[in-house]
Design a protein around this motif. Sequence first.
Motif, PDB file in Angstrom:
ATOM      1  N   ILE A 296      15.089 -31.170  99.577  1.00 24.12           N
ATOM      2  CA  ILE A 296      14.402 -29.878  99.576  1.00 24.12           C
ATOM      3  C   ILE A 296      15.360 -28.767 100.000  1.00 24.12           C
ATOM      4  N   TRP A 297      16.147 -29.065 101.012  1.00 28.00           N
ATOM      5  CA  TRP A 297      17.110 -28.070 101.490  1.00 28.00           C
ATOM      6  C   TRP A 297      18.081 -27.689 100.386  1.00 28.00           C
ATOM      7  N   VAL A 298      18.593 -28.697  99.694  1.00 26.76           N
ATOM      8  CA  VAL A 298      19.563 -28.428  98.630  1.00 26.76           C
ATOM      9  C   VAL A 298      18.891 -27.678  97.473  1.00 26.76           C
TER      10      VAL A 298
ATOM     11  N   LEU B 100      35.304 -24.160  87.760  1.00 23.10           N
ATOM     12  CA  LEU B 100      34.869 -24.984  88.890  1.00 23.10           C
ATOM     13  C   LEU B 100      34.374 -24.121  90.042  1.00 23.10           C
ATOM     14  N   THR B 101      35.003 -22.970  90.209  1.00 25.65           N
ATOM     15  CA  THR B 101      34.622 -22.132  91.342  1.00 25.65           C
ATOM     16  C   THR B 101      33.640 -21.031  90.950  1.00 25.65           C
ATOM     17  N   SER B 102      32.974 -21.241  89.833  1.00 24.61           N
ATOM     18  CA  SER B 102      32.007 -20.216  89.421  1.00 24.61           C
ATOM     19  C   SER B 102      30.648 -20.490  90.051  1.00 24.61           C
TER      20      SER B 102
ATOM     21  N   ALA C 191       9.138 -12.974  96.477  1.00 25.39           N
ATOM     22  CA  ALA C 191       9.200 -14.435  96.559  1.00 25.39           C
ATOM     23  C   ALA C 191      10.503 -14.855  97.231  1.00 25.39           C
ATOM     24  N   TYR C 192      11.563 -14.173  96.852  1.00 28.10           N
ATOM     25  CA  TYR C 192      12.874 -14.499  97.418  1.00 28.10           C
ATOM     26  C   TYR C 192      12.878 -14.302  98.925  1.00 28.10           C
ATOM     27  N   ARG C 193      12.257 -13.204  99.370  1.00 27.46           N
ATOM     28  CA  ARG C 193      12.249 -12.943 100.809  1.00 27.46           C
ATOM     29  C   ARG C 193      11.518 -14.041 101.561  1.00 27.46           C
TER      30      ARG C 193
ATOM     31  N   LEU D  64      34.018  -9.953  97.438  1.00 29.06           N
ATOM     32  CA  LEU D  64      34.481 -10.567  96.192  1.00 29.06           C
ATOM     33  C   LEU D  64      33.528 -11.695  95.836  1.00 29.06           C
ATOM     34  N   ARG D  65      33.079 -11.702  94.629  1.00 28.90           N
ATOM     35  CA  ARG D  65      32.154 -12.743  94.186  1.00 28.90           C
ATOM     36  C   ARG D  65      32.744 -13.447  92.979  1.00 28.90           C
ATOM     37  N   PRO D  66      32.317 -14.695  92.755  1.00 25.30           N
ATOM     38  CA  PRO D  66      32.746 -15.332  91.508  1.00 25.30           C
ATOM     39  C   PRO D  66      32.349 -14.451  90.323  1.00 25.30           C
TER      40      PRO D  66
ATOM     41  N   ARG E 243      19.483 -17.087  92.301  1.00 26.43           N
ATOM     42  CA  ARG E 243      19.157 -15.665  92.383  1.00 26.43           C
ATOM     43  C   ARG E 243      20.411 -14.802  92.281  1.00 26.43           C
ATOM     44  N   ALA E 244      21.553 -15.391  92.632  1.00 25.87           N
ATOM     45  CA  ALA E 244      22.784 -14.617  92.646  1.00 25.87           C
ATOM     46  C   ALA E 244      23.669 -14.946  91.445  1.00 25.87           C
ATOM     47  N   THR E 245      23.153 -15.741  90.521  1.00 30.87           N
ATOM     48  CA  THR E 245      23.980 -16.159  89.392  1.00 30.87           C
ATOM     49  C   THR E 245      23.515 -15.479  88.120  1.00 30.87           C
TER      50      THR E 245
ATOM     51  N   LEU F 229      33.218 -32.555  94.423  1.00 29.74           N
ATOM     52  CA  LEU F 229      33.415 -31.414  93.521  1.00 29.74           C
ATOM     53  C   LEU F 229      32.782 -30.160  94.097  1.00 29.74           C
ATOM     54  N   LEU F 230      31.594 -30.337  94.650  1.00 29.65           N
ATOM     55  CA  LEU F 230      30.892 -29.191  95.219  1.00 29.65           C
ATOM     56  C   LEU F 230      31.711 -28.559  96.331  1.00 29.65           C
ATOM     57  N   PHE F 231      32.299 -29.419  97.153  1.00 29.84           N
ATOM     58  CA  PHE F 231      33.054 -28.857  98.266  1.00 29.84           C
ATOM     59  C   PHE F 231      34.389 -28.273  97.813  1.00 29.84           C
ATOM     60  N   ILE F 232      34.969 -28.855  96.784  1.00 36.76           N
ATOM     61  CA  ILE F 232      36.186 -28.235  96.240  1.00 36.76           C
ATOM     62  C   ILE F 232      35.832 -26.858  95.690  1.00 36.76           C
ATOM     63  N   SER F 233      34.741 -26.822  94.958  1.00 37.59           N
ATOM     64  CA  SER F 233      34.279 -25.542  94.420  1.00 37.59           C
ATOM     65  C   SER F 233      34.045 -24.552  95.547  1.00 37.59           C
ATOM     66  N   LEU F 234      33.432 -25.048  96.599  1.00 43.92           N
ATOM     67  CA  LEU F 234      33.119 -24.181  97.737  1.00 43.92           C
ATOM     68  C   LEU F 234      34.388 -23.620  98.371  1.00 43.92           C
TER      69      LEU F 234
HETATM   70  C1  HEM Z   1      27.397 -27.362  99.811  1.00 42.41           C
HETATM   71  C2  HEM Z   1      27.287 -26.435  98.923  1.00 42.41           C
HETATM   72  C3  HEM Z   1      26.687 -25.068  99.124  1.00 42.41           C
HETATM   73  C4  HEM Z   1      25.572 -24.724  99.825  1.00 42.41           C
HETATM   74  C5  HEM Z   1      24.627 -25.637 100.597  1.00 42.41           C
HETATM   75  C6  HEM Z   1      25.431 -23.304  99.715  1.00 42.41           C
HETATM   76  C7  HEM Z   1      24.402 -22.578 100.260  1.00 42.41           C
HETATM   77  C8  HEM Z   1      24.310 -21.208 100.226  1.00 42.41           C
HETATM   78  C9  HEM Z   1      23.347 -20.434 100.913  1.00 42.41           C
HETATM   79  C10 HEM Z   1      22.254 -20.997 101.786  1.00 42.41           C
HETATM   80  C11 HEM Z   1      23.592 -19.140 100.663  1.00 42.41           C
HETATM   81  C12 HEM Z   1      22.864 -17.931 101.216  1.00 42.41           C
HETATM   82  C13 HEM Z   1      23.400 -17.721 102.611  1.00 42.41           C
HETATM   83  C14 HEM Z   1      24.180 -16.488 102.836  1.00 42.41           C
HETATM   84  O1  HEM Z   1      24.152 -15.578 102.028  1.00 42.41           O
HETATM   85  O2  HEM Z   1      24.852 -16.472 103.891  1.00 42.41           O
HETATM   86  C15 HEM Z   1      24.704 -19.074  99.796  1.00 42.41           C
HETATM   87  C16 HEM Z   1      25.229 -17.908  99.302  1.00 42.41           C
HETATM   88  C17 HEM Z   1      26.304 -17.855  98.459  1.00 42.41           C
HETATM   89  N1  HEM Z   1      27.053 -18.922  98.024  1.00 42.41           N
HETATM   90 FE1  HEM Z   1      26.782 -20.839  98.511  1.00 42.41          FE
HETATM   91  N2  HEM Z   1      26.454 -22.804  98.965  1.00 42.41           N
HETATM   92  C18 HEM Z   1      27.235 -23.863  98.574  1.00 42.41           C
HETATM   93  C19 HEM Z   1      28.344 -23.801  97.792  1.00 42.41           C
HETATM   94  C20 HEM Z   1      28.826 -22.656  97.206  1.00 42.41           C
HETATM   95  C21 HEM Z   1      29.889 -22.605  96.266  1.00 42.41           C
HETATM   96  C22 HEM Z   1      30.620 -23.812  95.731  1.00 42.41           C
HETATM   97  C23 HEM Z   1      30.051 -21.299  95.929  1.00 42.41           C
HETATM   98  C24 HEM Z   1      31.048 -20.691  94.962  1.00 42.41           C
HETATM   99  C25 HEM Z   1      31.076 -20.943  93.719  1.00 42.41           C
HETATM  100  C26 HEM Z   1      29.109 -20.530  96.658  1.00 42.41           C
HETATM  101  C27 HEM Z   1      28.980 -19.161  96.572  1.00 42.41           C
HETATM  102  C28 HEM Z   1      28.018 -18.434  97.220  1.00 42.41           C
HETATM  103  C29 HEM Z   1      27.886 -17.016  97.098  1.00 42.41           C
HETATM  104  C30 HEM Z   1      28.747 -16.090  96.279  1.00 42.41           C
HETATM  105  C31 HEM Z   1      26.804 -16.648  97.881  1.00 42.41           C
HETATM  106  C32 HEM Z   1      26.250 -15.254  98.090  1.00 42.41           C
HETATM  107  C33 HEM Z   1      25.044 -15.091  97.234  1.00 42.41           C
HETATM  108  C34 HEM Z   1      24.533 -13.692  97.244  1.00 42.41           C
HETATM  109  O3  HEM Z   1      25.266 -12.806  96.893  1.00 42.41           O
HETATM  110  O4  HEM Z   1      23.351 -13.547  97.565  1.00 42.41           O
HETATM  111  N3  HEM Z   1      28.372 -21.377  97.422  1.00 42.41           N
HETATM  112  N4  HEM Z   1      25.143 -20.360  99.540  1.00 42.41           N
END
Ligand code: HEM
Lengths: 364, 562
Positions: A311-313, B44-46, A269-271, B11-13, A322-324, B111-116
């Motif tokens: 939908i995107w969000v 916040l960054t989890s 499903a994830y894929r 590195l991951r949260p 899936r990664a949490t 907040l989301l972007f700060i977290s990001l």
């Molecule tokens: C505007 C907010 C955000 C959006 C739209 C977003 C979207 C995404 C998307 C689409 C992916 C998969 C893409 C990829 O692996 O290159 C991803 C992966 C990831 N994001 Fe975000 N993200 C957001 C914010 C954040 C924040 C705040 C964090 C940190 C707490 C974060 C941590 C991660 C991590 C660790 C992955 C890798 C997941 C994995 O291991 O599969 N993201 N994010």
Amino acid sequence: MPDSALLTLDSVSVLMVWTAIAVYALAFIAYAIDLARRSALAVDAQDAKGRERELVVAGARSQAAGGGADAAPGASAMDILRAEERVADAALNASPARRSRHIWARIGTSLTVLGFLFHVGADVTRGIAAGRVPWSNMYEFALTGTMLIIAVYLIVLLRYDLRFLGTFITGLVVVLLGGVMLGGLYVEIVPLMDPLKSVWLVIHVFVASLATALFAIAFGLSVVQLMQGRREHKVAAAAASDSVVSTPVKTGPGFLRTLPSSEALESLAYRFAILGFIFWTFTLIAGSIWANDAWGRYWGFDTKEVWTFVIWVLYAGYIHARATRGWRGSRSAWLSIIGFTAVLFNFTIVNMFFKGLHAYSGLS
Amino acid sequence: MSRSRSDGDPLRPADHADAVADAGEITQPALGFVGWLRWGWRQLTSMRTALVLLLLLAIAAVPGSLVPQRGADPNGVTQYFIDNPDLAPILDGFSMFDVYASPWFSAIYLLLFISLIGCVIPRTKHHYKALRARPPRTPARLSRLDAHRATSVEITGETDAATAASGAVELAAFQLRKAGYRVERYDTGAALSVSAERGYLRETGNLVFHAALVGVLLAVGLGGGFTYTGQTVIIEGRTFVNTLLDYTSFNPGRFVDEEALEPYSLTLDEFSVTYQPVGEQGAGQAGDFVAHLTTQHAGEAPGAGEVRVNHPLEMAGDRIYLMGNGYAPTMTIRDADGDVVFSESVPFLPQDTNMTSLGVVKVPDGLAEQLGLVGFFYPTQVPLQSGAFTSAYPALVNPVLSLNVFSGDLGINDGVPRSVYTLDTADMTRLTGGETDVPSIELAPGETADLPDGLGTITFENDAPEGAEGYEGSVKRYVSLSIHRDAAATWVLVFALLAFAGLLAGLFVPRRRLWVKVRPEGQSLHIEYAGLARGEDPTLDAAVAQLAQRHGDALGAPSTRA
Ligand code: HEM
């Protein structure tokens, strides 16, 4: 003269739409019979295994009585579950030639292919009759969008044995397409409105439909994943609580036994969801470029834009889930389900009842 | 080994599904102020916070599609207040009509972007180091890994076991390097091994994706300050000059210098449109709108330009859009002595798809009293059952102008701006139509009628060029244009495309480690192949199988056992 010729071409198209719907409905029935038969088969197999297991357990018990050791209670129920999973996971990846011969599933797939041929015919004739791509009002989105759902499903079948999703896919298409035809959403061919005369119509709408098809399959898999997860849970719970093999517990529809493990379903499903997500991201960007040409701004939180964003969000949330830790598994599956619900909502309710610039449903 | 963290890992949260559970999470020591700050930052960054904020963002965006927004649909908001006088102010209190600028929506995405950012910066640092690190040590027990193959190869010929083993490892290292892996040899005693890693691009893609989202946000946010949009109306034959004066409305961003707009002018030579003929599907539907312009940049020779729907005209960095069009009947009003007191083309606002259009004429000077005329223009007039008129087709088949006359105070002398499209008749006397018993004025192009009370005459001028057929061209057209300058749009696009590219890499590049370990066992070599996925990698097993296959083939290997 050309006028009446066009009209007949479009009525041929409509005729083929109805034919496709009818054939898909038959495919749906065949697939449903397949699932029912799988249940029966699974129960038979279960009975056979049950008898076998009783013998094993009886033997173990007599041994245990002799040796004074405890037989591991319930272990065999879990073993059976694992064995079933291994078989089903392997079947999922089996190439078409080496798949198990579910005769009704085969009939279902053959009918789906047949319906698809009519569907393509309907779509192409509509396009020729209109002299443009057949996806520029709601009737045509539905026609092409559902066609893509079937197309993606059939293509995916070449790689994975997802015939257990057949009822869902054909059912969805019958409901959507039938709903459009019965709900008076059919519209005659009229020339394109100026804002739609753009290459972006071809690209943006097509890719969005493709994303929708992929999300649909991800949705189907997530639903089955949830059902399978519940069953696995029940089997494990029953195995843990039963000291002795006893009355079989009810663990949900029997056909689940022939389906892959919830984990395998989840990663599949994830894929599909990430593929869909990528197409959706593209849709979002392409839509902004088009909006910048047509309306003079790339983003304005128009209702349709809002929903595309939502939908995107949601799917970004799904990917994160899936990664949490603590969210993998059924929670993330729910997000995939919610995501697709939003997709359907966007296509139906938002198109028909929400006011906005994207007023191209062709309905008044 | 399989899930622990080592130097090469992204590195991951701490609450990433792949991360090892951290004992510190469970036993919470007493925290000082800094400790609390650190704890808060980690929350916040989890991943969980990011997820919750994403879901909140999705939910918070929805109300903006249910209730009209001031930004997208200001008239809808006004109407909403009229329709729901009790509810609207309450909703307004929650910023429901400005959802996307509301404090709560802003709080969520900020907040989301700060977290990001808090998440991406340490990961970037870590990744930078990882990019220069060597692949990690070969694990002692490869058979415990996700994917594993083992095989035994007879040593043929004269070569001794040690040489054969080292040859086999070198071959594997060579093959892996060629396949795009970064490789490192690790030998312990008799066991020779090569450790290989690939897919750094996956993490790079992921980081680029997240960073590019920040870029999009910044470009949108800052760009707004340098953006302006303005509206103007040009009647055929008239010229618009790009100064504040010639705009009907102008919305500049904070940093826009309104006095320094690009000096250019636009003349509307002709507006053309085609209508679907009567008797065909969609009869009367308009299409192929084109505004043919003469453009001139100050100090340069004039040029020709076109504005179409979907094809804005680029002019000195501005983009010019066609937003609307209509008819602008030319009227000449003379006083009782025959002196012209008014002669202009007046834009009428279309009310329906057949271009039934509403317009107002104001004659402030030249007559004893101020005069106001309100009326409709019908390009193809037909009577309705009720006796009123409507237009049955948008082109000029049977054009008729019907006007009612009011005299009195136009209310334009007090300095309060009044719309040119409405007539305030509060201080005026109705002279025709309604209950006056005096019929409304009705004119076809070229006709003249007397104004009531002997005030004078009004002529509906025929603007058709010499030799035109029927009424074609008898009434001028106008276009409403929207002129935009958005310096940031390009940047938004660049960042969006970067994000897209990052997304592709982040989701599709497999990140994995492979190991090949060779141990001489008497007259044969025991060879192990193993792989470890870092993140989603459905093809890992196939990759290990392929590695074993290729390597085995090159060695000329016989028996394989898994
Ligand atoms: C505007 C907010 C955000 C959006 C739209 C977003 C979207 C995404 C998307 C689409 C992916 C998969 C893409 C990829 O692996 O290159 C991803 C992966 C990831 N994001 Fe975000 N993200 C957001 C914010 C954040 C924040 C705040 C964090 C940190 C707490 C974060 C941590 C991660 C991590 C660790 C992955 C890798 C997941 C994995 O291991 O599969 N993201 N994010």
